[in-house]
Design a protein around this motif. Structure first.
Motif, mmCIF file in Angstrom:
data_model
loop_
_atom_site.group_PDB
_atom_site.id
_atom_site.type_symbol
_atom_site.label_atom_id
_atom_site.label_comp_id
_atom_site.label_asym_id
_atom_site.label_seq_id
_atom_site.Cartn_x
_atom_site.Cartn_y
_atom_site.Cartn_z
ATOM 1 N N LEU A 229 -28.879 60.446 10.677
ATOM 2 C CA LEU A 229 -30.031 61.353 10.559
ATOM 3 C C LEU A 229 -31.138 60.771 9.695
ATOM 4 C CD1 LEU A 229 -28.301 64.840 10.041
ATOM 5 C CD2 LEU A 229 -29.152 63.836 12.166
ATOM 6 N N ASN A 230 -30.837 59.747 8.908
ATOM 7 C CA ASN A 230 -31.825 59.209 7.976
ATOM 8 C C ASN A 230 -32.967 58.475 8.668
ATOM 9 O OD1 ASN A 230 -30.380 60.086 5.690
ATOM 10 N ND2 ASN A 230 -29.085 58.261 5.731
ATOM 11 N N THR A 231 -32.707 57.976 9.865
ATOM 12 C CA THR A 231 -33.715 57.193 10.573
ATOM 13 C C THR A 231 -33.959 57.759 11.956
ATOM 14 O OG1 THR A 231 -31.942 55.672 11.246
ATOM 15 C CG2 THR A 231 -33.260 55.038 9.347
ATOM 16 N N ARG A 232 -35.094 57.398 12.517
ATOM 17 C CA ARG A 232 -35.409 57.821 13.873
ATOM 18 C C ARG A 232 -34.472 57.137 14.855
ATOM 19 N NH1 ARG A 232 -41.851 57.138 12.633
ATOM 20 N NH2 ARG A 232 -41.990 58.926 11.219
ATOM 21 N N ALA A 242 -40.115 62.113 4.315
ATOM 22 C CA ALA A 242 -39.361 62.683 3.195
ATOM 23 C C ALA A 242 -39.156 64.182 3.338
ATOM 24 C CB ALA A 242 -40.082 62.369 1.887
ATOM 25 N N ASP A 243 -40.192 64.912 3.787
ATOM 26 C CA ASP A 243 -40.033 66.360 3.901
ATOM 27 C C ASP A 243 -39.020 66.729 4.981
ATOM 28 O OD1 ASP A 243 -41.651 65.521 5.981
ATOM 29 O OD2 ASP A 243 -43.134 67.108 5.764
ATOM 30 N N GLU A 244 -38.952 65.930 6.038
ATOM 31 C CA GLU A 244 -37.982 66.170 7.101
ATOM 32 C C GLU A 244 -36.562 65.854 6.614
ATOM 33 O OE1 GLU A 244 -37.165 64.751 11.741
ATOM 34 O OE2 GLU A 244 -39.018 64.193 10.719
ATOM 35 N N LEU A 245 -36.422 64.774 5.854
ATOM 36 C CA LEU A 245 -35.117 64.422 5.304
ATOM 37 C C LEU A 245 -34.625 65.498 4.337
ATOM 38 C CD1 LEU A 245 -35.722 60.611 4.656
ATOM 39 C CD2 LEU A 245 -34.069 61.583 6.268
ATOM 40 N N ARG A 246 -35.506 65.950 3.465
ATOM 41 C CA ARG A 246 -35.118 66.979 2.504
ATOM 42 C C ARG A 246 -34.663 68.249 3.224
ATOM 43 N NH1 ARG A 246 -36.467 66.848 -2.640
ATOM 44 N NH2 ARG A 246 -38.279 65.528 -2.228
ATOM 45 N N ALA A 247 -35.415 68.643 4.248
ATOM 46 C CA ALA A 247 -35.071 69.855 4.998
ATOM 47 C C ALA A 247 -33.724 69.702 5.706
ATOM 48 C CB ALA A 247 -36.169 70.170 6.004
ATOM 49 N N GLU A 279 -34.013 57.284 -3.922
ATOM 50 C CA GLU A 279 -35.263 56.532 -3.876
ATOM 51 C C GLU A 279 -36.362 57.221 -3.081
ATOM 52 O OE1 GLU A 279 -34.530 53.149 -5.865
ATOM 53 O OE2 GLU A 279 -33.654 55.116 -6.251
ATOM 54 N N ILE A 280 -36.009 57.869 -1.984
ATOM 55 C CA ILE A 280 -37.036 58.544 -1.178
ATOM 56 C C ILE A 280 -37.291 59.962 -1.676
ATOM 57 C CG2 ILE A 280 -37.594 59.430 1.130
ATOM 58 C CD1 ILE A 280 -36.269 56.994 2.319
ATOM 59 N N LEU A 281 -36.226 60.703 -1.968
ATOM 60 C CA LEU A 281 -36.390 62.087 -2.436
ATOM 61 C C LEU A 281 -36.466 62.186 -3.951
ATOM 62 C CD1 LEU A 281 -34.013 63.955 0.050
ATOM 63 C CD2 LEU A 281 -36.451 63.433 0.266
ATOM 64 N N GLY A 282 -36.240 61.087 -4.648
ATOM 65 C CA GLY A 282 -36.471 61.057 -6.098
ATOM 66 C C GLY A 282 -35.398 61.709 -6.945
#
Length: 310
Positions: A229-232, A242-247, A279-282
């Motif tokens: 799910l992390n990549t297209r 990032a917002d899509e990953l967080r959701a 690293e991406i979501l901090g």
């Protein structure tokens, strides 16, 4: 006056070039794109990590990129008297690997990969995590890897790079991004960290099992977020926004703001999950369980949950 203006313009140009190199050395963030790398390639060391090392030359690579064999980037270690495979190499072995790749102690490193699959992204994320584990923070991933470089119309090379040996030094291993089995046991006992299983659903449920994992299923209480799910879903394998990953993580029950421990079968694909969280979501409270299910299931007394068959 014209001569003075010309000299000022030349000086400004030199200053602009120096600033560009300085920014490159510092890297703009944990992820860079092909255009940035193209502009700053002379100021960074590009490491191309591959499981299929033949593809480095046969399919081509970013000019100057130094090949690192994925298999050589992991090693056998003994933890609490138990021999474990595919672990973070000890400091001396990792130091030698990075020196062979021409990495110096002050190098800005960009890690690339084939760019075709989520697995290749995970291999690069794993090497990124290893560099950080030994104190080298000047590192970034190339989003989409070499496939993204090619898609951007950049040239590929087939001649292997032959870098001069570097002077990289492995510092004391960091513990703030590493989770041990004791940390996982503590998380189970008192809920101090959420557990994130990065494997495909069939492994989480206990339908599939790697031969180096001694029991089917998952660590109790863990939430499953398949690393795919992390990549297209098509090449180049770019990180999702990032917002899509967080959701997505939140929808699957992971609180992305709280302490988390990512794991998989052998600590490979979960490196990409740690990378997304940290690293991406901090989330700097995210850690990576290097031994993962391989180490966890070495002791049959440790709990594992699998789906029930009536």
């Amino acid at each position: 006056t014209a001569m003075v203006m010309t000299r000022m313009a030349a000086a400004a140009g030199v200053l602009l070039l120096w600033v560009s190199v300085a920014v490159a050395g510092d890297l703009p963030g944990p992820v860079v794109d092909a255009e940035w790398l193209d502009r700053n390639r002379e100021a960074v060391i590009v490491i191309d990590v591959r499981k299929d090392t033949k593809a480095y030359s046969e399919a081509g690579h970013i000019p100057g990129a130094r090949l690192v064999d994925w298999k050589a980037a992991r090693g056998t270690r003994t933890v609490d008297g138990v021999e474990l495979q595919m672990m973070l190499p000890d400091g001396a072995a990792f130091e030698a690997l990075m020196r062979d790749a021409g990495v110096d102690g002050d190098s800005a490193v960009v890690v690339t990969h084939g760019g075709e699959t989520p697995y290749q992204v995970a291999y690069a994320a794993r090497l990124y995590w290893q560099l950080k584990s030994y104190g080298h923070d000047r590192v970034a991933l190339l989003d989409g890897g070499t496939k993204a470089w090619e898609a951007a119309g950049k040239p590929l090379a087939t001649e292997a790079a032959a870098p001069e040996r570097g002077n990289f030094t492995a510092r004391d291993q960091r513990t703030d991004i590493l989770a041990t089995t004791a940390d996982v046991e503590k998380a189970l006992a008192d809920g101090t960290a959420g557990l994130v299983d990065a494997r495909p659903l069939a492994f989480y449920l206990g339908m599939d099992q790697r031969d180096y994992v001694s029991a089917k299923g998952h660590i109790p209480g863990s939430k499953v977020v398949p690393f795919t799910l992390n990549t297209r879903g098509k090449a180049p394998a770019l990180f999702r926004p990032a917002d899509e990953l967080r959701a997505a993580y939140e929808a699957l029950g992971v609180d992305t703001a709280k302490p988390a421990i990512a794991y998989c079968n052998s600590g490979a694909v979960s490196a990409a999950t740690w990378f997304v969280l940290s690293e991406i979501l901090g989330n700097k409270q995210a850690r990576h369980y290097d031994g993962s299910m391989h180490e966890w299931t070495k002791d049959p007394s440790r709990p594992v949950v699998a789906m029930r068959m009536e």
